[in-house]
Structures are given as C-alpha cells and as structure tokens.
Enzyme design. Structure first.
Site, short mmCIF file in Angstrom:
data_model
loop_
_atom_site.label_atom_id
_atom_site.label_comp_id
_atom_site.label_asym_id
_atom_site.label_seq_id
_atom_site.Cartn_x
_atom_site.Cartn_y
_atom_site.Cartn_z
N HIS A 55 0.86 -1.18 0.00
CA HIS A 55 0.00 0.00 0.00
C HIS A 55 0.90 1.23 0.00
CE1 HIS A 55 -3.23 2.74 0.96
NE2 HIS A 55 -2.51 3.20 1.97
N ASP B 53 1.18 5.03 -0.21
CA ASP B 53 0.43 6.28 -0.16
C ASP B 53 0.97 7.24 -1.22
OD1 ASP B 53 -1.43 5.90 1.98
OD2 ASP B 53 0.25 5.93 3.36
N ASP C 243 -7.27 1.69 3.14
CA ASP C 243 -6.84 2.67 4.12
C ASP C 243 -7.60 3.98 4.09
OD1 ASP C 243 -5.18 3.57 6.22
OD2 ASP C 243 -3.84 4.55 4.83
N HIS D 36 -6.24 9.79 -0.32
CA HIS D 36 -6.77 9.79 1.04
C HIS D 36 -5.81 10.33 2.10
CE1 HIS D 36 -5.09 5.57 0.91
NE2 HIS D 36 -4.56 6.02 2.03
#
Length: 948
Positions: free
Chosen positions: A261, A263, A373, A577
């Site tokens: 994951h 970001d 997330d 996000h």
C-alpha cells in the site's frame, strides 16, 4: 516447565540474531563506495553518472533532508567464485529499526542504467552478475528522506517542509559488501523463525506447542555456531516432524496476496512517491524471478502511469508479469481516494480513469474496489462501484474503530439505492502483514463468519511508504501452507480469493448504509483551502465539460477531450486519502494548493472559450446558469445590459441594546450585542427557530489535542473542553444599504467577521464568514441550535443523501458525533425543516440539544482545526466560508441551495445578444443532471449522468 519453554523461544531468537544472521553470507567482499550529492531535486541516471564522486566510508554521515545522494558501489568478484553462485550486494544505508518507507531508501541500477532492485531496511540485497575475477559496479540513487513518523510519536517537526528542514545530514553510511547467500542456512533461519513465532502463539500446555518447543531445543543443540551452514541439514532433521505435521481439517484458510500500500503522498511529497513506486515494483519483480508462486496486487493507475513515464523499461517488465497473471492491477481507480470528500462525479471518474488506464495498458479490467486505508466509506459507493463494473470491495480501515467492533468480515454491503456488493474486511487487522503466526492466528480467531465460512484475505508486504513483500514473508507463506497449529496459507490473487469466498459463503449478512469509521473524524475539516480547492475544481470541471459539449453540438466547436482528461486526472490525484483529508506534511499541502489553483485557471480558460464559441461576439452581457435544479438550468441569456436590482432584499436596522434586526421574505432575525441570533422567526410558518435560552450563530473554541493522529482525529472529549471566549471584543454593525448585519469579534488569538444578509434566490440567510485563524491545537465550531423535534439529520452524499441518527441511544450512535456532508444538511420534523448549504465545508457535529427545556437540535459546523502533526502550521491564516441557512426548506430546497453555492450564475461580457435555452430538460424536477460531456470514444455521442 512454562518458564523453560518460554526460554526456548528467547533462546531461538537470540540464536537467530547473534549466531545465524551474521553468517548468512560467505565469500564476503567489502565494497568501495563513493558519493555525489545532487544539489537540488533528483536528476537522471545519465546526468548523475557523469558527476565527480568522492569516496565515503562506513560510519560517515550523508544525506540532507529530502536530498538525493548517488552512490557508486564497486565490488571485486573473487576469481574462485563459481558462475551462477548467487552473488549479491548487501547495502545498509544507515537504516534504523523503523519500518521501511519512513527513512532512507535507494534504487539500484547496473552499469548500463537498468533498474535492478530497491534498497530498503528489509530489502537490502541487490543481485549481481557475479562474473569471476571482474569488477562490478552498481549505482544507487539514495534518498535521504527524513523520518517524519519518528515511530509515530506525533511530535511537531520542521522536517516536513524543505524551507524549514535545514541541512543537517540525516544518516550514517552502514556496511556495504558483496557475498554469496548461504541458501540452506537461510532456509533453516526461516524454519526456526516460523516455529518460534508459532510456539509463542499456541496455548500454553497444548501438545503441539510442547512438540514445537522440544524440536526447537533439539535443533539448536546440533547447530555448530561457528559453522552453522555445515550443520543446517542436521538441525533441519530435528525439525522435520513438526514442520511436516499438517493443519487441522477445520483450519481457517488464508489467501495471502503480495501487496504494498503506497500512499501517493503523505509524510513525503508526490515526487518521492514516484520513486517509491519504482523501488517497490523493482523489488517485486526481483522476488518473482526467485519464486514462481508469488502474486502481487497493486492499485492506483496513477502510480503505474508514473512508472511508465519515469522507468519505461521497468514498466515493460511489469507489463510482462501482468500478462502472466503474477502482477495484478487492482481497484480500478486512479488513486485510492478519500471516499467521503470527493463528489459523485469524482468517484465515477476515479473508476473510469483508473479502469481505462488498466484496460489500455494491460488489457485488464479490475473487478474489485480496493481501498484498504481510506477513512470511512460513503453509502453511495456500492452503486457507483457496481455501475463501473466492479463486483467486490475490500477495506481494512474499519479495524481502527475506537468504540465498536465492526461485526462482519465477509458481507454484502448495501448502498442508498439498494445496490449490494460483496465486501471483505481482512480479519488479521492489517494491510501490511508480515505473514507472521500472530497475524494468521488473529485472522482465524477474529473471523466473524466462522462456522458459516472459512476464508479470509491477507495482504502482505511493507506498505504505506512502500517496500512490498520480502523473501522472508514469501518464505513464511510457504511454511504456513499446511502447518499444524496455524491456518492454511495459499499464495493467491484478489480475484481468486473473491471467487472462492463467494462460493464458500452463499448467503452472507447484509450491512446497510455507510461504513462509518469511528476514528479520523477531523479529516473533514483539516486543511481548509484544500477542501475549497477540491469543491471549486469539481464545479469548474463540470462547467468546462458542459459548455464544451454544448459548444461542440450547437456551434461545431472543438471538444478539448485530452485537456479535460489531463485536468480530471490532476484533480483525482489530489483526492488521494492523505492529500485531500489534510493529513500530510506541509510540502504536500502547499503543492496540492498550487496544483488546484493551476487547474482552476486552466478550466476558466476552457469555459470562456466554449461560451464565446457558443454565444458569439457582440456587445451584450450573458448570464450563464450551470446549476441543474433552477429555472433556466444549463442555459444562458445574453442581453444588452444585465439588469441589477436596485431595491435591497429586506432591511437591516440597529437596536438600542447594541444588536440588530434583519428582516425580509418572511424571516426576522434578531441579533444581540454579541452578534448572536437570539430569535429567528419564520413568519410564514409562525415558528420561532431559536430554542429558549439559546443563541444561534455562536462561535465556540474547544481544545483539540487528540490522543494520537493529530491531523486526523477529533476526539469526543473536545466537546467537553470549551475555552472561555467572553474576553473577545465584539462589534455589531448594520449596513443599511446592503441590508446586512456584520459581526466582528475576537475569539482566542483569532478574529471572525460574519456577514448576514438575505439570499437573493430563496428564503434563506446568506452568511459569509471571514476567519483569521491563529490558534494552536484548538477547534472552532459555528453552532446553530434549532427548535425542532427530530431524531435524525439528512446529509448530502454522492448522488443522493443519507439519514443519520442524532440521538445517543447506542454506542454506534454516540460514536457518530462528527459526520461528513457534501453540499448540505437538513434537519426537520413532520411538515417543517431547515436546510444549511455550504460552499466548501464538509464536517459537522449534529446532535439533539439537551441544554434547552424544549426539543432542539444543534448543527455544529466545524470551521477550523489547528493540529501540530504532521504539518505544524496547518490552516493558520485567513479563510472564508459561505452558507445559506433556509428555514422552512425541504430536501428539494436543500439540493437547490447546495448547487447554487457551488455553481453560481456567471456573467460574460462581449457576447451576442440572444437566448440559449436549456441544453437538457428532464421534465421532472426530481431528476438531477449531474454531468454532461462528450463520449470518450470520439463518436460525438453525448453522455448525460443523472440521479434521482
């Protein structure tokens, strides 16, 4: 006996750390390392290798914050080395014990500039060709990213902004050497590690635990610590029996999917994410060369697009693995966006643009939405996802709930229109698994549907800051494949898991409505200007597409498809996000604001060009209405001169006590000397809306010091920590000519100027608030208590609205003390309601007000916060807000008010006179035209997106 067996686990760990790990390599050759520090932003490989390099020794400091240091690493390959022996370069850039992604890291290239691997704390090995008797050179593009996280102590730091980060060198060079990995010893290390972890997790006194501990003791007894590789076979013989014991027939099955994951921005800027993607994907490709069973899933088409631009050769290697089904694009979105703040069309475009990229580049159409997330999930998402072709949904974040444990792990999620989508919530409570015994047994223990189903998904690999799977994780997955005392583990893919899970669980439970995250409630407010930038950009994108379409159809103008797609993708990226929620470092926020500003300037040009092509040249002034809910919607009128009303709407007059009265359109608002509304009378309904003893429009400060996650969290206790603001100076002014009441007041170290007038379009108070925000760790609320008896409030979400309970009957209700809305909220009782529309705010606490003797509800608009981590200057400065407060409004009125604020009538001079009727008319006011654009296939067909 328990203490003795506990000592066995400790003994094993020390043996692994102190005896075996230092001897995992033979034929060790120290490398010669020299360095060149790039003076500014990163440079290309070709430019870097032409620079002058200076030797750097182990222990020497390097790397200013956010800097790039190129390292030239030269090793002498021994003459006696056998060809194909598995020579590797092992690099320590000065890593700390922190997890990968939050400190220094590097990308390794060979002498020809071909990417070899990423270098991170737990991915340190770079494969070498290992030609005997030669000198081999590897180039490392090393990033000295500062450790903003600091193990998440949430300490304010200047390191998040290059202008304040300073030049202090961040790291000290560690050991860099070449060596041949002792493969058999490495496998023994993995066996011992897995068994020690398993023993620690098994119940004390269980026969399996006793057998594993005894086997560990025997294995350690036969290892020669001075020559462990030579005794690896003997040690493994002692472990064979416990390693070969199969899992129970009833054991839970875990589908382990390689994952990272990443970001798209967070505690690092966008430009650093581009490099993290290259490092991580290079690591994964290297692991795939070593292990034929590894499957890796990665979302976010934007990240693949970055890789294609920055490293086309690496991208082609990804393309090959995608074709093999080993490297799996998932999610189908441009990025993993926030799921509450973007508007409906933005959520559609996330899926459209992401899926288009994956189809065009790989011929792959992801069928699952993959957002582990994001900070809660809108009840509109099931419909949007299914309409985009998805049939499955994955999230992990609900494990962060601070009050209630979400009751399902595999379930059907039902949205506002009744659409359902199969949803999975991995019970291991992580999307960054190490494939440890602790995580696997937690997944089995917590799986809510046990007895009905027996499958869960485990995303494994270092994430957030990237890194991905490691050799050790893949090794653990193989060892847990069928091991007594643990769930079965299958290396799998998302599509394989979802197919199996749906087959395994024919009638899953149904969860109706939003997936509300009981944490991170402050992200609807943090970074005000990014919220404003997003809302304004969404409005301009809508206008640009609408008028470009009308100009193309009616006037034959060229439709700027490529430019519109470029601008959409720019906005979609900023909806990531940790960007739009305002939970990143200062560098990210500043760049996002600049990008929003640039996008808006370009969109204004597109709108102007389209409207002039449509309306023609002349001396008239046109009024253009892009709101889909008003008379003359999606149309224009051009006349020689635009009439301006000479009469004001209502009247504003001062009162002897230092207050004021604002009256008109059947509304009478009485202000006291503090500038608060002590009476709001709806004369048409004969209703007083301010509860007895209360005042409407108070600005209230509260302490805002979350337990952790400063920029994210708004804790419930904030409401119990008001700050006395009676000392703030207040003035109430009347602008009789404009029929407005202006309230100026100090509050804490800040100032507020609130202007109240009557709306020119509806029976509503038009409120503009100018805030000069100078607080630290405080939150500012604008409170609107209303004399209404209701148990719920309605908020706009994407393509519809959602009713939420505002009482505190259950822990679920009480935990929902701060919620997100798009353009409006509505509270009401049978036959009467009040709407509050906003121009660009999102967060509010709406609750039944028990501070009055009569039934009341309070809308507490959250205007501003002042968190100290990760951006210590977050939101300090000047901001403006605008609202329409409409007594007697129903839901249809609320919708219209919201659109009017987002899409005000624009005027355009220098056009030909004439009327241009509505481009599209649904014939039904309940049908909202959200989007008008030309089809992407170039056919000239018009796409119209509507909702009821």
């Amino acid at each position: 006996m328990h203490e003795e067996r506990h000592n066995t686990v400790q003994r094993t760990r020390r043996f692994l750390r102190d005896r075996l790990a230092p001897q995992l390599y033979r034929e060790v050759q120290p490398a010669r390392v020299s360095a060149w520090a790039a003076p500014g932003e990163p440079v290309s490989f070709a430019e870097a290798v032409e620079q002058t390099f200076v030797e750097i020794a182990q222990g020497e400091p390097w790397g200013r914050p956010w800097g790039t240091t190129w390292l030239r690493v030269e090793v002498q390959v021994p003459h006696a080395l056998a060809v194909g022996s598995g020579l590797e370069l092992v690099v320590d850039l000065g890593f700390t014990d922190a997890v990968p992604g939050f400190q220094c890291e590097a990308l390794a290239y060979d002498a020809e500039g071909r990417v070899l691997a990423g270098v991170e704390p737990f991915n340190r090995a770079v494969p070498l060709r290992g030609v005997p008797g030669t000198h081999e050179v590897v180039w490392l593009e090393a990033a000295s990213n500062p450790d903003i996280a600091q193990q998440f102590r949430f300490t304010p730091t200047p390191l998040g902004d290059p202008s304040t980060a300073g030049d202090a060198l961040q790291y000290r060079m560690g050991a860099v050497f070449a060596g041949v990995r002792e493969v058999e010893l490495w496998h023994l290390v993995q066996d011992l590690t897995v068994l020690a972890e398993l023993a620690e997790q098994l119940p004390v006194g269980s026969p399996r635990r006793a057998d594993v501990l005894a086997a560990l003791d025997r294995a350690l007894d036969v290892i020669d610590p001075t020559a462990p590789a030579a005794s690896a076979a003997a040690a493994w013989a002692e472990l064979r029996e416990v390693m070969d014991a199969p899992a129970a027939h009833s054991a839970h099955t875990v589908h382990a999917v390689g994952h990272a994951h990443i970001d798209s921005a967070w505690l690092w800027p966008l430009r650093e994410t581009r490099r993290k993607v290259a490092r991580t994907f290079a690591n994964v490709l290297q692991l795939m060369d070593e292990d034929d069973e590894l499957i890796f899933a990665a979302s976010s088409a934007q990240q693949y697009a970055w890789l294609k631009h920055d490293h086309p050769e690496l991208f082609e290697r990804v393309r090959q693995r995608v074709a093999e089904g080993r490297f799996v694009p998932v999610g189908g979105q441009w990025v993993e966006p926030d799921s509450n703040l973007p508007g409906g069309e933005s959520m559609v475009r996330q899926l459209v643009e992401g899926t288009r990229f994956f189809m065009a580049e790989f011929g792959v159409r992801p069928r699952e939405v993959w957002v582990p997330d994001s900070f809660g999930y809108s009840a509109a998402l099931p419909q949007i996802a299914r309409a985009a072709g998805a049939d499955s949904f994955l999230t992990q974040k609900l494990s962060w709930n601070d009050t209630n444990r979400f009751p399902h792990h595999s379930f059907l999620w039902e949205g506002i229109d009744g659409t359902r989508i199969f949803t999975h919530f991995p019970p291991a409570d992580t999307y960054n698994s190490r494939v440890s015994a602790e995580e696997l047994l937690r997944a089995e223990r917590q799986f809510a549907e046990a007895g009905e189903a027996a499958l869960s998904l485990l995303p494994f690999g270092w994430g957030d800051g990237g890194g991905g799977p490691t050799r050790e994780m893949v090794g653990a997955a193989h060892r847990f494949h069928n091991l007594e005392g643990a769930p079965r583990v299958e290396l799998s893919s998302p599509s394989r898991f979802f197919a199996a899970a749906k087959h395994d669980y024919a009638e899953p439970p149904v969860w109706v409505g939003e997936l509300y995250l009981e944490a991170h409630r402050g992200v609807s407010t943090t970074q005000i200007e990014l919220k404003r930038g997003n809302r304004r950009s969404e409005a301009l994108l809508r206008e640009a597409e609408l008028w470009s379409t009308v100009a193309a159809v009616r006037a034959g103008a060229e439709y700027p498809a490529d430019t519109l797609r470029e601008l959409w993708r720019a906005v979609l990226l900023l909806q990531f996000h940790d960007i739009l929620p305002g939970s990143s470092i200062a560098w990210v926020h500043r760049e996002a604001f600049e990008r929003f500003t640039a996008v808006q300037a370009r969109l204004e040009v597109l709108i102007d060009v389209a409207l002039r092509a449509l309306l023609g040249r002349g001396d008239a002034v046109a009024q253009i209405n892009s709101a889909p809910v008003a008379v003359g919607a999606l149309g224009a009128m051009a006349v020689d001169a635009v009439p301006h009303a000479t009469a004001t709407l209502g009247a504003a007059t001062p009162t002897p006590d230092g207050g004021a009265v604002l009256a008109g359109a059947g509304l009478v608002a009485r202000f006291d000397a503090r500038g608060e509304i002590v009476s709001l009378l709806d004369e048409l309904a004969d209703r007083e809306l301010v509860p007895s003893g209360r005042a409407l429009g108070a600005f209230r400060l509260f302490r805002d010091v979350p337990t952790q996650w400063d920029a994210w969290d708004l804790d419930a206790r904030s409401a119990r920590q008001p700050i006395d603001d009676d000392a703030g100076a207040v003035s109430v002014e009347v602008d009789a000519a404009a029929a407005a009441v202006i309230v100026r007041r100090g509050i804490g170290a800040s100032t507020v100027v609130a202007r109240y007038a009557l709306s020119s379009h509806s029976r509503a108070l038009d409120v503009t608030i100018d805030l000069d925000w100078r607080e630290d760790e405080k939150v500012l609320k604008w409170e609107l208590p209303l004399a209404l008896h209701t148990t719920d409030a309605t908020s706009e979400i994407q393509f519809g609205h959602l009713r939420r309970a505002i009482h505190r009957n259950t822990s679920w209700d009480a935990a929902r003390f701060e919620t997100t809305a798009q353009r409006w909220v509505h509270v009401g009782e049978a036959g009467y309601g009040v709407a509050l529309a906003n121009a660009w705010t999102y967060g509010a606490g709406i609750f039944r007000d028990t501070r009055s003797d009569e039934s009341a509800v309070t809308i507490g608009v959250t205007l501003a916060r002042a968190p100290s981590f990760p951006d210590p200057t977050s939101d300090r400065g000047e901001h403006q807000f605008r609202f329409l407060l409409a007594p007697g409004a129903d839901i249809a009125d609320a919708i219209e008010l919201g659109y009017r604020l987002q899409l005000p009538v624009r005027e355009l001079e220098g056009v030909a006179p004439g009327a241009h009727p509505s481009f599209i008319d649904t014939g039904n006011p309940a049908i909202i035209v959200e989007t008008v654009k030309l089809a992407d296939d170039g056919s000239g067909d018009v796409i119209v997106r509507l909702y009821e």
